[in-house]
Design an enzyme around this catalytic site. Structure first.
Site, PDB file in Angstrom:
ATOM      1  CG  ASP A 133      -2.030   1.017   1.115  1.00  0.00           C
ATOM      2  OD1 ASP A 133      -2.491   1.274  -0.014  1.00  0.00           O
ATOM      3  OD2 ASP A 133      -2.451   1.565   2.151  1.00  0.00           O
ATOM      4  CE1 TYR A 135      -0.479   8.978   4.082  1.00  0.00           C
ATOM      5  CE2 TYR A 135       1.789   9.758   4.198  1.00  0.00           C
ATOM      6  CZ  TYR A 135       0.475   9.826   4.624  1.00  0.00           C
ATOM      7  OH  TYR A 135       0.121  10.730   5.611  1.00  0.00           O
ATOM      8  CG  HIS A 140      -4.409  10.912   2.598  1.00  0.00           C
ATOM      9  ND1 HIS A 140      -5.489  10.965   3.453  1.00  0.00           N
ATOM     10  CD2 HIS A 140      -3.625   9.882   3.040  1.00  0.00           C
ATOM     11  CE1 HIS A 140      -5.362  10.010   4.376  1.00  0.00           C
ATOM     12  NE2 HIS A 140      -4.249   9.353   4.146  1.00  0.00           N
ATOM     13  NE  ARG A 149       4.626  15.116  10.230  1.00  0.00           N
ATOM     14  CZ  ARG A 149       3.986  14.111   9.642  1.00  0.00           C
ATOM     15  NH1 ARG A 149       3.659  13.041  10.341  1.00  0.00           N
ATOM     16  NH2 ARG A 149       3.683  14.171   8.363  1.00  0.00           N
ATOM     17  CD  GLU A 206      -6.321   5.089   4.583  1.00  0.00           C
ATOM     18  OE1 GLU A 206      -5.813   5.790   5.475  1.00  0.00           O
ATOM     19  OE2 GLU A 206      -5.660   4.332   3.828  1.00  0.00           O
ATOM     20  CD  GLU A 208      -5.424   3.004  -0.221  1.00  0.00           C
ATOM     21  OE1 GLU A 208      -4.711   2.294  -0.989  1.00  0.00           O
ATOM     22  OE2 GLU A 208      -5.196   3.136   0.994  1.00  0.00           O
ATOM     23  CG  ASP A 240      -5.642   0.675   3.506  1.00  0.00           C
ATOM     24  OD1 ASP A 240      -5.609  -0.456   4.012  1.00  0.00           O
ATOM     25  OD2 ASP A 240      -4.806   1.557   3.762  1.00  0.00           O
ATOM     26  NE  ARG A 244      -7.902   6.901   9.378  1.00  0.00           N
ATOM     27  CZ  ARG A 244      -7.211   6.864   8.254  1.00  0.00           C
ATOM     28  NH1 ARG A 244      -5.927   6.557   8.264  1.00  0.00           N
ATOM     29  NH2 ARG A 244      -7.800   7.113   7.101  1.00  0.00           N
ATOM     30  CD  GLN A 247      -2.712   4.112  10.465  1.00  0.00           C
ATOM     31  OE1 GLN A 247      -3.905   3.996  10.218  1.00  0.00           O
ATOM     32  NE2 GLN A 247      -1.866   4.659   9.609  1.00  0.00           N
ATOM     33  CE1 TYR A 251       3.399   7.234  12.311  1.00  0.00           C
ATOM     34  CE2 TYR A 251       1.936   7.284  14.218  1.00  0.00           C
ATOM     35  CZ  TYR A 251       2.773   7.942  13.339  1.00  0.00           C
ATOM     36  OH  TYR A 251       2.994   9.284  13.459  1.00  0.00           O
ATOM     37  CE  LYS A 260      -3.590   2.067   7.077  1.00  0.00           C
ATOM     38  NZ  LYS A 260      -4.436   2.862   6.160  1.00  0.00           N
ATOM     39  CB  THR A 264      -7.455  -4.589   2.146  1.00  0.00           C
ATOM     40  OG1 THR A 264      -6.513  -4.190   3.149  1.00  0.00           O
ATOM     41  CG2 THR A 264      -7.399  -3.624   0.972  1.00  0.00           C
ATOM     42  CB  THR A 365      -6.171   8.056   1.373  1.00  0.00           C
ATOM     43  OG1 THR A 365      -6.135   7.022   2.352  1.00  0.00           O
ATOM     44  CG2 THR A 365      -7.508   8.774   1.431  1.00  0.00           C
ATOM     45  CD  GLU A 379      -7.729  13.141   4.028  1.00  0.00           C
ATOM     46  OE1 GLU A 379      -7.224  13.986   3.270  1.00  0.00           O
ATOM     47  OE2 GLU A 379      -8.011  11.974   3.664  1.00  0.00           O
TER      48      GLU A 379
END
Length: 437
Positions: A133, A135, A140, A149, A206, A208, A240, A244, A247, A251, A260, A264, A365, A379
């Site tokens: 998968d 990114y 996204h 962040r 997600e 995808e 996907d 959250r 994760q 992660y 995850k 899927t 995503t 989001e």
């Protein structure tokens, strides 16, 4: 392209004669086999091979169409795929096609090669040996990075230099319509306290797309950009599913794991790259310019971004438990994807990693530049800070609740042209299993 004269195809159908996607289907207790969708019918590819439709293709053994997976057909490569497509188009549009006349004379034109789609069960298109998968959506990645962040550090330093990806779990990829249970795992809702164990409370979709690999490459032998393009058999819708909260706690430092690997979902019909050829568009401008091996200077005029993107309109709808209606949550497009499909595959193999027929790669995503094009509930609710209205039903969501059904759809269409669609990628979330600890 000529009209389909074999069966009547509704102009609104995802499966026009311009499409001809491949899938694995079964009827009753019969062994699954290869089929091609046309309108509301499925073409029995094994029966067409037995009738001699592909006998002129010396490198094709028609037995590949009687198998319960597409891997062996995917392994044959683009020249064979193109020959088969041409043979199918002639069979569907040309009333003087020799095999078509033969079947008609035998009285088996309809009963022998056509199966009503309403009577079939669809299966995974391939035996998926490996699943990766990516990114690859800048929007996204920027949105998620800004949440956690801050805007000034939204993208990690490597993001604009390479297609970021991780290795997913192939065993839990399921076909559309398969219900999944809410996952259990560790989460840390209070950063000042110890983690807790239990069902995820921030379950998300997600939006995808996924692409299946064709012949692949030998271990230690990278792919060129052109080889990467030629090694993409076709594309499916891909959800996907993401826990959250699980994760977020797990992660660092190695990436997603239990958040995850519980499931899927992919759509059953694989739309080939030949069908998508008319819908090529320029991908977003890449700044800074990628390193030379990832530069993609194949545009006809040698200027600007090459036509490595695809104009595929995508939507996500959610049906709340007890509500009879589906409500639109996301409306996006694959053309927003920063890293192209062929860049993703080429980068994957540049280390010498051997890609194999039937391997699946997810795009990551697919979010666009506007809020209504965000490809995840994370989001849309901005990490739980706002409610997501479900149309005018009065219902809202932040994340998926037990019993909710999520449906992904997608299609391409030029003005006045035939629709090339992907069908549905649909799944329902069931309650977490009680584990007793």
């Amino acid at each position: 392209m000529a009209e389909c004269t074999l069966v009547k195809v509704d102009p609104r159908s995802d499966f026009s004669v311009a499409n001809l996607p491949f899938g694995i289907y079964s009827v009753g207790d019969r062994t699954p086999q290869v089929g091609v969708a046309i309108g509301d019918q499925v073409l029995d590819m094994s029966a067409l091979a037995d009738a001699g439709l592909f006998k002129h293709i010396a490198a094709l053994d028609g037995a590949v169409f009687s198998r319960p997976y597409l891997n062996d057909y995917m392994a044959l490569g683009r020249p064979i795929w193109q020959e088969v497509r041409r043979a199918l188009l002639d069979f569907l549009t040309n009333t003087d096609n020799g095999v078509r006349r033969q079947l008609s004379d035998n009285g088996t034109l309809s009963s022998g090669v056509l199966v009503p789609m309403a009577s079939v069960e669809m299966h995974l298109p391939a035996r998926i040996g490996d699943y990766t998968d990516f990114y690859a959506s800048r929007e996204h990645a920027t949105n998620v990075g800004a949440m956690f962040r801050g805007k000034d550090n939204a993208l990690m330093p490597n993001w604009t230099h390479l297609p970021v990806g991780y290795h997913g779990r192939a065993s839990s990829v399921v076909v559309s319509g398969t219900p999944l249970h809410r996952p259990n795992g560790q989460r840390r809702p209070d950063p000042t306290m110890a983690p807790v164990f239990g069902p995820s409370v921030r379950l998300d979709y997600e939006l995808e797309m996924g692409f299946f690999v064709g012949p692949g490459n030998d271990l230690g032998t990278p792919l060129t950009m052109q080889q990467a393009e030629d090694n993409i058999f076709g594309v499916v819708l891909l959800n996907d599913w993401s826990a959250r909260d699980i994760q977020a706690w797990e992660y660092v430092p190695l990436g997603p794991f239990l958040g995850k690997n519980f499931g899927t979902t992919v759509s059953p019909w694989v739309v080939t790259m030949e069908a998508l050829e008319p819908f090529r568009v320029a991908q977003p401008v890449q700044d800074p310019q990628p390193l030379p091996y990832l530069c993609d200077a194949t545009a006809a005029d040698g200027k600007g971004p090459p036509s490595a993107g695809y104009d595929i309109q995508l939507e996500v709808h959610l049906q709340a438990k007890g509500d009879g209606d589906f409500h639109l949550l996301t409306k996006s497009n694959l053309k927003h994807m920063y890293w192209s499909l062929r860049q993703q595959l080429m980068h994957h193999a540049v280390s010498g990693c051997n890609m194999r027929p039937g391997d699946l790669c997810g795009t990551g995503t697919i979010s666009g530049p506007t809020e209504d094009s965000f490809g995840s509930m994370l989001e849309l609710c901005w990490s739980g800070k706002r409610d997501i209205p479900l149309g005018d039903s009065g219902l809202t969501r932040k994340f998926i609740e037990d019993g909710d059904v999520v449906r992904l759809t997608g299609f391409c269409q030029t003005p006045g042209g035939r629709r090339v669609g992907f069908g549905e990628c649909i799944g329902q979330i069931m309650p977490a299993k009680s584990l007793g600890f």
